[in-house]
Design an enzyme around this catalytic site. Sequence first.
Site, short mmCIF file in Angstrom:
data_model
loop_
_atom_site.label_atom_id
_atom_site.label_comp_id
_atom_site.label_asym_id
_atom_site.label_seq_id
_atom_site.Cartn_x
_atom_site.Cartn_y
_atom_site.Cartn_z
CB SER A 182 -1.01 -0.11 1.31
OG SER A 182 -2.05 0.46 0.91
CG ASP A 443 -6.48 -3.09 -3.79
OD1 ASP A 443 -7.31 -2.23 -3.31
OD2 ASP A 443 -5.29 -2.78 -3.67
CG HIS A 468 -5.07 -3.01 -0.19
ND1 HIS A 468 -4.73 -2.23 -1.21
CD2 HIS A 468 -4.59 -2.39 0.91
CE1 HIS A 468 -3.87 -1.31 -1.07
NE2 HIS A 468 -4.01 -1.18 0.50
#
Length: 499
Positions: A182, A443, A468
């Site tokens: 991320s 995601d 994710h």
Amino acid sequence: MRCLLIITLLFIQSADYFVYSRRLLFGRPIDKHGFLGLPRTTLKQSEIESIAKEQWFEQKLDHFDPTNLLTWKQRYFINDDMFNRSNTNSPIFLQLGGEGEASAVWLKEGQIATNYGPHYQALQILLEHRYYGQSRPTQDMSTENLKYLTSEQALQDAANFIEFINEKYGLNKHKWIVFGGSYSGSLAAWFRMKYPHLVAGAIASSAPVQAVLDFEDYLKVVDESLGKKCVREIKSATDDLTELIKSKNNWPVIEKKFKLCTPFNGTNSLDVSNFFGNLAGNFEGVVQYNKDNRAFEGGSSITIDDLCSVMTDLNSNINSTDRLAKVNQILLKSQSQECLEFKYDDYVKKMLVVDFDKTEVPSARQWVYQTCTEFGFYQTSDRNDQPFGHYFPLDFFIKQCIDIYGSEFNKNFLEKSIQFTNNFYGGYNLTVSNVMFINGLIDPWHALGILEDLNPTAKALVMKKTAHCADMYPDSSEDPSELKSTRNVIKQMIGKFIQ
Ligand SMILES: *[C@@H]1O[C@H](CO)[C@@H](O)[C@H](O)[C@H]1NC(C)=O
Ligand SMILES: *[C@@H]1O[C@H](CO)[C@@H](O)[C@H](O)[C@H]1NC(C)=O
Ligand SMILES: *[C@@H]1O[C@H](CO)[C@@H](O)[C@H](O)[C@H]1NC(C)=O
Ligand SMILES: *[C@@H]1O[C@H](CO)[C@@H](O)[C@H](O)[C@H]1NC(C)=O
């Protein structure tokens, strides 16, 4: 590290598995912002401490002002259980912390610790990101003090740190690989770009490399993941609710159906925005983390199918509004929340607390600051063809920047900041070597990631049905084959990087 990440942004539901803080805005994990939260693990506190003791490194406050000699203590963890020091082919794996507290659990569980690390007999290190967790460069988080919270400072922190570790342990002959998921995945890619002499390669999972003020496409991916039927029912519920809130006779009904913590007043547009944002957040969070084995991290195991089977259950005698209310109740229950908070003013009040120890929403003030000064990423309702209504447009998010940090954080400021970020790192056009970008098409963050090879050594791996940061979690019996093969490719790629 965390695949914290990231994500979605703004805002807030609890990631803390001991204290369920209430959801304030958009039903997002307080400590998650859409990225990953503190790992949930069956390990006891004492066991976590035995993985790696926390250590502290004296770090410069402002790397870009040579005359500023102030320093602070940055936290890190080392696990050398697998490391073969006498073999200079044994690499050092540095997990970069993201926008939340770092936990040594990542040095024991997850793919890096259980798969890549042992395979390469790597020394494993986790570095906490400045301003998150216990790494506190300034006394508090006043807007003035937060000016030292930037991704550039964080990257230079890591560069300093690598030199320090190499010297302290005499590791100059060993190669380093950086990892992140991320936001910290973006950091990993950018680190390799800026400091190729310090690391041999980077593994960037679900990394949003393009800053964008109005991330309206987030809801596009959410819709695609939910499917047409489900989206149609959500839209029907939103339309009905839009009618209902027009008459104040219905407000007490809404309060009851959606289990609101306080009475609903349809004339307060900020509260209405937040209310609808929360309803969208119910779906966003589940889509982002669908079936990704994040039970490891304290996530719920509710899936897209669970929510959409409620929404599309036309046999039940209840209408779409009531089905939407049922979805809301399922989510509240899964998060051990008694009721849904939706008051904008309460949210802002919590975000104004500058004391690291007194805040009820750990990491939130810091991460939202980074969105207001570097990344935007606002998951607005500005797209025409999404079913959640148009109650949370870009201006709603910009207002938050202003209300929380000051009037200078206006639209013009944000636009310039985002332009700077993309100019500084290159956005989608970043020029790197030896980086592996991994994304899952379920995601929503994949929309800001690298989905095609940039060059022969900067490759993209795209999985059709994962969420994710799925590649970073521990193995699970339910892992789809594309996920297993992706992990194998990553493992081989690390070998190429350190050759
Ligand atoms: C560590 O590396 C050395 C040198 O390559 C090798 O001789 C030794 O067998 C390795 N030890 C382990 C436990 O693999
Ligand atoms: C849906 O059903 C509930 C009763 O279960 C009712 O109060 C509400 O008005 C209905 N909504 C619409 C839009 O018909
Ligand atoms: C709703 O808010 C408005 C404006 O803040 C106020 O005048 C009104 O009395 C409130 N209505 C109810 C039912 O609380
Ligand atoms: C990336 O390159 C494309 C095509 O050359 C260009 O349109 C776009 O503006 C560039 N993006 C950034 C962030 O520089």
